[in-house]
Design an enzyme around this catalytic site. Sequence first.
Site: not given
Length: 347
Positions: A149-151, A153-154
């Site tokens: 997921g994007c969150y 990953t960060a």
Amino acid sequence: MIRVSIIGATGYTGIELVRLLANHPEVELSSLVSRNASNKPLSDIYPQFIGRIDLKFSEYDCQAICQNSDIVFTALPHGISQEIVGELYNCGVKIIDLSGDFRYKDSAIYEKWYRENHHYPHLLEKAVYGLVEINRNSIKRSSLVANPGCYPTASLLGLWPVISENLINLNTIIIDAKSGVSGAGKGLKRGSHFVEVDENIKGYSIGSHRHTSEIEEIIKTFSGNQKAIVSFTPHLVPMKRGILATIYVKLKQSISERALRELYHKYYPDHGFIKVLPRDIFPETKYVVGTNYCYIGLKYDTRTERLVIISAIDNLVKGAAGQAIQNMNVMFNLPEYMGLKQVGVFP
């Protein structure tokens, strides 16, 4: 050439895959699948591809896709994706799934957070979590990769060095993250309307966002089964792309900021997609728009004895399509950078 099919090609993530793969020297786009745009030319819906890609969208046909593809990207909503992946896996084609359906090893955790039954629990053990910087060797050998997921990953990229070295208390992790509106997807919803979003910042899914469990589970998986408790709060901000995650952790022992920065450089050498910024310089989303890079800044707050980690990514690239292509490159023994050397768009 690698023959590629994209299922769910008209969504924000799907069309970002098309944009990036159009410049990949080892890729031939084989089919673009979209139920809503079947038989329409790509350039009719997205005119930026006029004269670049002469393909029409098609209906999903498992047999045809398996015959004409070396790898399939599934850019579909959770729940729907697992059914497609379950079919494709049986025909032997490589798959990168961009939904949340295969990111967990335990179907019960998935079902609790996603409120969706998992019909292919036997594939959860076969799926490999596709965060290349921490799982490269397993991705090389895999035929089913679960794109993160994007969150997560960060957040995970920001945390990884200090977790790997067992330097932080895993029950003290606080993540405050801001995302652009494209992270909410292309579907029409009131919260994504211009007049609702413009000049407004809001938190959402407080204490219940699905990515909380993904972050916790991946930390547990890759830290020797240590349990993590993460307080994660996402916010929607009035911009198209980008995630800025501010992460707060407590160190187990005193360590200088210089030593921490050296540790991050060891884990993320300069030739990779992760860029550790110099002292007192911190990431901005403008640095990474349109790129597969993650920028990380560090500050040890001696007053509160907390390490503050800030990471920035483009949610549609490193947080989705770009990371998926990076995974594909690893799966096919290509240079990770191939097709992903874009510099950030500025201003």
